[in-house]
Design an enzyme around this catalytic site. Structure first.
Site, PDB file in Angstrom:
ATOM      1  N   ASN A  40       0.812  -1.222   0.000  1.00  0.00           N
ATOM      2  CA  ASN A  40       0.000   0.000   0.000  1.00  0.00           C
ATOM      3  C   ASN A  40       0.843   1.268   0.000  1.00  0.00           C
ATOM      4  OD1 ASN A  40      -2.265   1.787   0.431  1.00  0.00           O
ATOM      5  ND2 ASN A  40      -1.704   1.783   2.601  1.00  0.00           N
ATOM      6  N   SER A 145      -8.101 -11.712  13.993  1.00  0.00           N
ATOM      7  CA  SER A 145      -7.370 -11.539  15.255  1.00  0.00           C
ATOM      8  C   SER A 145      -7.937 -12.451  16.330  1.00  0.00           C
ATOM      9  CB  SER A 145      -7.501 -10.080  15.714  1.00  0.00           C
ATOM     10  OG  SER A 145      -7.045  -9.947  17.050  1.00  0.00           O
ATOM     11  N   SER A 146      -7.051 -12.952  17.188  1.00  0.00           N
ATOM     12  CA  SER A 146      -7.513 -13.745  18.339  1.00  0.00           C
ATOM     13  C   SER A 146      -8.293 -12.913  19.331  1.00  0.00           C
ATOM     14  CB  SER A 146      -6.326 -14.421  19.032  1.00  0.00           C
ATOM     15  OG  SER A 146      -5.914 -15.544  18.285  1.00  0.00           O
ATOM     16  N   TYR A 158     -10.718  -2.044  16.580  1.00  0.00           N
ATOM     17  CA  TYR A 158      -9.937  -3.030  15.809  1.00  0.00           C
ATOM     18  C   TYR A 158     -10.695  -4.360  15.741  1.00  0.00           C
ATOM     19  CZ  TYR A 158      -6.233  -6.425  14.776  1.00  0.00           C
ATOM     20  OH  TYR A 158      -5.492  -7.451  14.237  1.00  0.00           O
ATOM     21  N   LYS A 162     -12.817  -6.210  12.564  1.00  0.00           N
ATOM     22  CA  LYS A 162     -12.414  -7.525  12.033  1.00  0.00           C
ATOM     23  C   LYS A 162     -13.537  -8.551  12.202  1.00  0.00           C
ATOM     24  CE  LYS A 162      -7.854  -7.365  10.874  1.00  0.00           C
ATOM     25  NZ  LYS A 162      -7.300  -7.825   9.578  1.00  0.00           N
TER      26      LYS A 162
END
Ligand SMILES: NC(=O)c1ccc[n+]([C@@H]2O[C@H](COP(=O)([O-])OP(=O)(O)OC[C@H]3O[C@@H](n4cnc5c(N)ncnc54)[C@H](OP(=O)(O)O)[C@@H]3O)[C@@H](O)[C@H]2O)c1
Length: 251
Positions: A40, A145-146, A158, A162
């Site tokens: 990017n 993400s966990s 965040y 997700k």
């Protein structure tokens, strides 16, 4: 379906220049895959060139392509460049993302919009546009993400941006039934890259380490075998989110 060999297979790695995406690109190239290394920002251009060189040195083919994937037109341009060059698309691995670690009371409107543009909108249309072009037996993998299985503050925007990928993954994998295309997410634990360190609060690295069986943060090397597995022998996992985190969080 027999185990897939990656020799000559065309793979787009979105965010494929550095950190986790960079190691995914290099590893799949060493298996003989043809890798489109997306990046990017201008700051990532040199890493993209290094990764392309490493992919070629490892025996694969590769080229770099820049795009801000929050634009659907740019997503289409990237995927058209891949299929225009190599004529097919076997797999799309999307490692793009952004994170701030702010309490909800401190998240700005700009941060909210940016997270949902990158983590949610870009992922949705990368998946959709990849699905339009992907060959039978192909694979779509997103990095989530966990934190999707954690009870914690500071990562509302965040983890929240997700989280929709789990539903996108369920829906798209179902819509592609009959073509042996699998769509899955991999959810790493707190991972030892600048992405984590830039967002972490004081004491968070030590806490995160204590939550893993290794006593360490997740490493990019812990995640890459799972990406490789989903693209080769692991085709029967479909519509899933795989938590790969040393036990940091479970569901
Ligand atoms: N590190 C962790 O603790 C951790 C834990 C769990 C999950 N993850 C996930 O793992 C993935 C990879 O993370 P990483 O640690 O390897 O960090 P990273 O290298 O910073 O990965 C994020 C990628 O997203 C790209 N990106 C950001 N904005 C973009 C945009 N507008 N358009 C296109 N690409 C954009 C970045 O490219 P530029 O830098 O060139 O903008 C970068 O390549 C991410 O999806 C992250 O959410 C990370």
């Amino acid at each position: 379906m027999p185990e897939q060999n990656l020799q000559g297979k065309v793979v787009l790695v979105a965010g494929g220049a550095k950190n986790l995406g960079g190691l995914i690109s290099r590893t799949l190239a060493a298996d003989g895959a043809r890798i489109a290394v997306h990046y990017n920002s201008d700051a990532t251009k040199a890493a993209a060139a290094d990764t392309v060189a490493a992919c070629i040195a490892a025996g694969g083919e590769a080229f770099a392509i820049q795009a801000d994937l929050t634009s659907v037109a740019e997503i289409r341009r990237v995927l058209d460049a891949v299929t225009g060059r190599w004529g097919s698309l076997y797999a799309c691995v999307n490692t793009t993302g952004m994170a701030v670690g702010h309490p909800m009371t401190e998240v700005t409107e700009e941060e909210f919009d940016r997270h949902f543009a990158i983590n949610t909108k870009a992922a949705f249309f990368i998946m959709a546009e990849a699905a339009r072009r992907i060959e039978d037996g192909g694979k779509i993998v997103n990095l989530v993400s966990s934190l999707l299985a954690a009870y914690t503050g500071r990562y509302s925007v965040y983890a929240g941006s997700k989280a929709p990928l789990e539903h996108f993954t369920r829906a798209l994998s179902k819509e592609l039934f009959g073509r042996s295309v699998s769509v899955n997410n991999i959810a790493p634990g707190p991972m030892d890259t600048p992405f984590f360190w830039d967002a972490a609060a004081p004491g968070e690295p030590e806490f995160s380490k204590s939550m893993s069986t290794s006593g360490e943060l997740t490493k990019i090397e812990d995640i890459v075998p799972w990406v490789r597995f989903l693209l080769t022998g692991g085709w029967f996992a479909n519509g899933q989110t795989l938590f790969v985190n040393g036990g940091f969080s479970t569901r």
